[in-house]
Structures are given as C-alpha cells and as structure tokens.
Design an enzyme around this catalytic site. Structure first.
Site, PDB file in Angstrom:
ATOM      1  N   ASP A  66     -57.397   1.654   0.189  1.00 28.75           N
ATOM      2  CA  ASP A  66     -56.874   1.330  -1.141  1.00 28.75           C
ATOM      3  C   ASP A  66     -56.249  -0.060  -1.175  1.00 28.75           C
ATOM      4  OD1 ASP A  66     -57.025   4.128  -0.602  1.00 28.75           O
ATOM      5  OD2 ASP A  66     -55.835   4.554  -2.370  1.00 28.75           O
ATOM      6  N   HIS A 103     -55.378  -1.274  -4.631  1.00 28.36           N
ATOM      7  CA  HIS A 103     -54.518  -0.983  -5.785  1.00 28.36           C
ATOM      8  C   HIS A 103     -53.940  -2.227  -6.461  1.00 28.36           C
ATOM      9  CE1 HIS A 103     -54.436   3.280  -6.384  1.00 28.36           C
ATOM     10  NE2 HIS A 103     -54.182   3.535  -5.114  1.00 28.36           N
ATOM     11  N   ASP A 152     -60.258   2.791  -4.931  1.00 34.33           N
ATOM     12  CA  ASP A 152     -58.928   2.477  -5.466  1.00 34.33           C
ATOM     13  C   ASP A 152     -58.638   0.983  -5.363  1.00 34.33           C
ATOM     14  OD1 ASP A 152     -58.657   5.123  -6.070  1.00 34.33           O
ATOM     15  OD2 ASP A 152     -56.758   5.415  -5.022  1.00 34.33           O
ATOM     16  N   ASP A 179     -55.396  -0.323 -10.545  1.00 33.66           N
ATOM     17  CA  ASP A 179     -54.249   0.498 -10.962  1.00 33.66           C
ATOM     18  C   ASP A 179     -53.024   0.243 -10.096  1.00 33.66           C
ATOM     19  OD1 ASP A 179     -55.320   1.694 -13.198  1.00 33.66           O
ATOM     20  OD2 ASP A 179     -55.926   3.534 -12.180  1.00 33.66           O
ATOM     21  N   ARG A 180     -51.879   0.535 -10.690  1.00 25.21           N
ATOM     22  CA  ARG A 180     -50.553   0.392 -10.071  1.00 25.21           C
ATOM     23  C   ARG A 180     -50.186  -1.075  -9.855  1.00 25.21           C
ATOM     24  NH1 ARG A 180     -47.697   4.782  -8.726  1.00 25.21           N
ATOM     25  NH2 ARG A 180     -48.750   6.811  -8.650  1.00 25.21           N
ATOM     26  N   ASN A 191     -60.613   7.637  -6.752  1.00 24.66           N
ATOM     27  CA  ASN A 191     -60.166   8.433  -7.900  1.00 24.66           C
ATOM     28  C   ASN A 191     -59.536   7.575  -8.987  1.00 24.66           C
ATOM     29  OD1 ASN A 191     -57.899   8.222  -5.932  1.00 24.66           O
ATOM     30  ND2 ASN A 191     -56.763   9.323  -7.503  1.00 24.66           N
ATOM     31  N   HIS A 192     -59.159   6.320  -8.657  1.00 26.42           N
ATOM     32  CA  HIS A 192     -58.603   5.428  -9.684  1.00 26.42           C
ATOM     33  C   HIS A 192     -59.664   4.574 -10.369  1.00 26.42           C
ATOM     34  CE1 HIS A 192     -54.190   5.847  -9.761  1.00 26.42           C
ATOM     35  NE2 HIS A 192     -54.387   6.428  -8.585  1.00 26.42           N
ATOM     36  N   HIS A 227     -63.726   8.166  -0.093  1.00 25.93           N
ATOM     37  CA  HIS A 227     -62.374   7.832  -0.522  1.00 25.93           C
ATOM     38  C   HIS A 227     -61.384   8.959  -0.248  1.00 25.93           C
ATOM     39  CE1 HIS A 227     -59.082   6.016  -2.650  1.00 25.93           C
ATOM     40  NE2 HIS A 227     -58.918   7.134  -3.318  1.00 25.93           N
ATOM     41  N   ARG A 273     -52.227  17.849  -5.192  1.00 28.21           N
ATOM     42  CA  ARG A 273     -52.516  16.951  -6.309  1.00 28.21           C
ATOM     43  C   ARG A 273     -52.992  17.696  -7.554  1.00 28.21           C
ATOM     44  NH1 ARG A 273     -53.295  11.538  -4.224  1.00 28.21           N
ATOM     45  NH2 ARG A 273     -53.524  11.513  -1.961  1.00 28.21           N
ATOM     46  N   HIS A 277     -57.056   6.966   0.298  1.00 27.01           N
ATOM     47  CA  HIS A 277     -56.459   7.864  -0.701  1.00 27.01           C
ATOM     48  C   HIS A 277     -54.985   8.177  -0.478  1.00 27.01           C
ATOM     49  CE1 HIS A 277     -56.743  10.647  -3.991  1.00 27.01           C
ATOM     50  NE2 HIS A 277     -56.793  11.749  -3.289  1.00 27.01           N
TER      51      HIS A 277
END
Length: 462
Positions: free
Chosen positions: A198, A200, A227, A230-231, A259-260, A308, A356, A383
């Site tokens: 990730d 991110h 990923d 995001d964030r 997943n993002h 991922h 989750r 992840h």
C-alpha cells in the site's frame, strides 16, 4: 465472543455503563477500518441500552463505511427518534437518504446500455493554457523521460494539464483492456523484481522508494500491490505517476487492484474529493473505469502468488478459477474477488469472520492448502499496516508488505518493499525474499484525509 464485560446478573448488565464501552470500542474499530467488529460492538451497545444514541450512531456509521446506506438509514432514523433535536443526527439521516436515492438512480441507469466514460470524453476539444510550463504527454508514446519530468513537476505541488491527465488515464484504460484477472510475471534467472504494498496517496514516500531502489525500467521491474489512493492527500500524484510508468514499461511495471481502488472507499477516504478538487468529476469517472480493469493478482515465476488482501472462504481454489473471475466491476458483497481484496491472515488455523466485515480471516492451513493445490511456494499480500513495513506469518509461507511509512502521519510505522530474484526462483530452492524497511520523508503541509468525504469525519464524531 464474551469478554466478560457484558455478563448478565438478574437480566441486567453488571456494569450499568457497559454501552459506553462498546460504543467507544466501536469508534476505534471504525477508525481502523474494522467495520465488522464495529458493527458487533455497536449492536452490543444497543442491546445493553436500547435508547443509547451513540450505539445507533456507531452502527449507522459502520454500515455507511461498508457501503450499506439502506441499513445505515434505518439506524439513523432510530437515532433521530432518540435525539429529535440533534441537527447532526438529522444531517446523517438526510445524507443516507440522499445516498440511497443516488444508488437507486445509478442502478436504473445501469440497466440501460450506456457508453463508458472513456467512449464519451473528447480530449481533442481540451485546450492547454498557454501559460502551462509542465511536462507534455504524447499519447501512445510515454517515455521514462516524461515520467521523470512528471514526478518532478508534481513534487513541486504542480498539477499536470487537464488534457494530459485525461490522456494518461484513457491510454491506461486501453492498455488494461488487454490485461487479465490474474497476470503471470516471468523474472529471468539474472533478474529481480520489487514488490511494494500500500502507498495510500503518500507521493513523497513513493518518490523515496524510487530514490532508494531505482525507477522502473526493463532491468528494474516493479509490482505495486494495490491501495495506491485514499487517505494520503497526494493520491492523484501517486496514481498518475504509476499509470505513466506502466505506459512506459507495460511489461515491467505491474499494478494490482486493492480494496481502495473502488467507489465505496474512494467516496469516503478522499480520492473522489481530491480528483474533483484538482481536476473534475469526469476524470474521476475515468479513474473508476480504469480501476475496474486492473488485475486482481499476479503469479511470479509460477511460485509466488501476490494479491492485495488474501485467500478464500473455501479450500481448493485454483488459479484457473481465479482467472475466470470477472474483474470489470465494483466488488460484490462476497465471492473470490471480494476475498482477494479484503481478506486477512490470522494466527493458528481455520477461518473466522473478518473483523473488517468483508472477506475472511484465514489461518496457516488455508495458506498451505492454496499453495499445495496450485503448486506454489509463497503468498505475498498487503492490506495491513506493519510496524517494520512487513511481517512474515504462516510458517514463512505468507508475508505482508506495506509501503506507506508513518501511515496517515500518525502511526509511526516503517514502510517496506521486497525484492525477489529470478535465480532463486528458477533453482528449485525455497523463495528467498529480501526485505528493505524505510522511514517516512517530509511532505508539504497538507494533512492526510484532506479531501475525505465530510460524512466520514462526521461519522467519527458524536
């Protein structure tokens, strides 16, 4: 799942304020994206005290984070009954109702045969301002020199011209149409490949990876394991950089979906807001189209499975079954695709519901079964944040790699990447990953989650 705090005595909790504990723990789970655990704790708070507003608030928040606005709407309706004068509660309900109506409209539109955004946008009509002094993208002819110029331009907090951003994503869509759900990567005996987890939206840490390990090239291939966005608040810079390098070296820069790279996550965690702020909604829709075409996993030299999230809710899943998964969609509620994006390993053996709320928690025996069925030696996944940027589990047969150091500017973790050499993988010996951990580097004074949906911040409140 009795932790001893909610045992009953005469039909009443021993601790009369236990609902506060569960609501607070639910809040922590939401912050950590453990939405399944958040739902459980919020429900326990409601069970302990049915008229406790925060219980309904937290459960509605978890439902929204999981992309379940109908369920969230029911919880926020109850919240409004308990707190009729609370403006925040009414705002939440209105936003849920708005999302439910938007989903109904999208579903109705989806039933019609409409062209994807890539077939309706007309880049030829876009003009580049005469004052623009940044790198110029030549559609269909991306080079390493352009990629370097793009990174330097973006490092200075400058955005590439809208026309060129559109062209990059459109070219990426066309390239990804020729890809597949599972991509095989061949590393020659005298070569290596770098696997990153990730990122991110932490663009300046991505630049640091390239400074440490070299930029992508035919002799220095990379696999980024989902990923990307995001964030972090430089997600546009990250994804345009990775797309550009992919266009320059299509066989030596590999990208997997995380997943993002999905609408539900992008709506909450910042990518949608960032793209529309820096460019516009139409470019965001193009990104969504591209994300749906990303491969879900890779196999390196017929030995290492890279995905991922993780593995599956059933044994004996074959690579051929994975190859048949239709990736060109938003992830469904369950199934192989969703499990590849969301699942996590757990200590010990067996399976458990994921904390989750999506995917599954899987033990060492699940990993061993998957490797045996497919004649593989190792699983690499991402992840999850890890203190050193990586963690080896399941008897050395599974490793997590995470490449966003000091995640969200507050976790203090290191990032890491993994190098695998072709010589070892073609020798018949056990795979010998080489791990490199690294610390974060400074970035401009833009806070993480700068572009996140206000709904997310509001959900964390109360």
């Amino acid at each position: 799942d009795d932790d001893g705090l909610d045992s009953l005595d005469g039909g009443k909790p021993k601790n009369p304020n236990i609902q506060i504990y569960y609501a607070n723990r639910s809040f922590c789970h939401i912050k950590m994206e453990n939405f399944g655990s958040a739902l459980v704790d919020a429900s326990k708070a409601i069970d302990a005290k049915e008229d406790f507003p925060k219980g309904w608030y937290r459960r509605g928040s978890a439902h929204m984070a999981l992309g379940r606005p109908k369920e969230a709407m029911r919880d926020f309706m109850q919240l409004c009954k308990l707190a009729p004068q609370d403006k925040d509660a009414r705002d939440k309900l209105k936003q849920c109702q708005k999302q439910v109506n938007a989903d109904k409209f999208a579903k109705a539109i989806g039933c019609e045969k409409t062209k994807p955004p890539s077939q309706t946008v007309d880049v030829a009509k876009m003009d580049v301002d005469s004052s623009y002094a940044g790198p110029v993208y030549d559609s269909g002819a991306c080079t390493a020199d352009f990629c370097r110029a793009l990174m330097e331009h973006q490092r200075k907090e400058l955005v590439i011209a809208k026309k060129f951003a559109y062209q990059i994503v459109l070219d990426m869509i066309e390239m990804l149409k020729g890809s597949s759900t599972l991509v095989d990567i061949e590393v020659p005996a005298n070569g290596e490949v770098t696997v990153c987890g990730d990122v991110h939206g932490q663009f300046y840490d991505l630049l640091n990876i390239f400074n440490m390990n070299g930029v992508p090239s035919e002799d220095n291939p990379y696999l980024f394991n989902g990923d990307f966005v995001d964030r972090g608040s430089f997600s546009v810079e990250v994804i345009l950089t990775l797309f550009a390098w992919k266009l320059a070296y299509p066989r030596h820069l590999h990208l997997a979906r995380g997943n993002h790279e999905t609408r539900n996550m992008n709506k909450l965690y910042g990518f949608e807001g960032e793209v529309t702020k820096k460019y516009d909604e139409e470019l965001y829709q193009l990104f969504c189209e591209a994300f749906c075409l990303l491969p879900l996993c890779h196999v390196i030299n017929n030995q290492v499975f890279v995905v991922h999230g993780g593995l599956f809710s059933k044994d004996d899943v074959s690579l051929d079954a994975i190859r048949k998964v239709n990736r060109d969609c938003e992830p469904p509620d369950e199934g192989l695709m969703t499990e590849m994006l969301w699942s996590d390993p757990q200590p010990g053996r067996g399976r458990m519901p994921s904390k989750r709320g999506v995917g599954v928690a899987f033990g060492q025996d699940v990993t061993e079964n998957f490797l045996k069925v497919n004649n593989l030696k190792m699983v690499i996944r991402s992840h999850e944040m890890k203190e050193e940027g990586f963690e080896i589990e399941h008897g050395g047969k599974l490793v997590t790699v995470f490449s966003a150091p000091n995640y969200c500017d507050q976790m203090g973790n290191k990032g890491a990447f993994i190098r695998l050499d072709g010589k070892t993988m073609t020798s018949g010996r056990p795979v010998e990953p080489k791990y490199t951990s690294f610390s974060h580097v400074p970035h401009p004074n833009v806070r993480p989650m700068q572009y996140a949906n206000p709904m997310l911040g509001q959900l964390m409140g109360m």
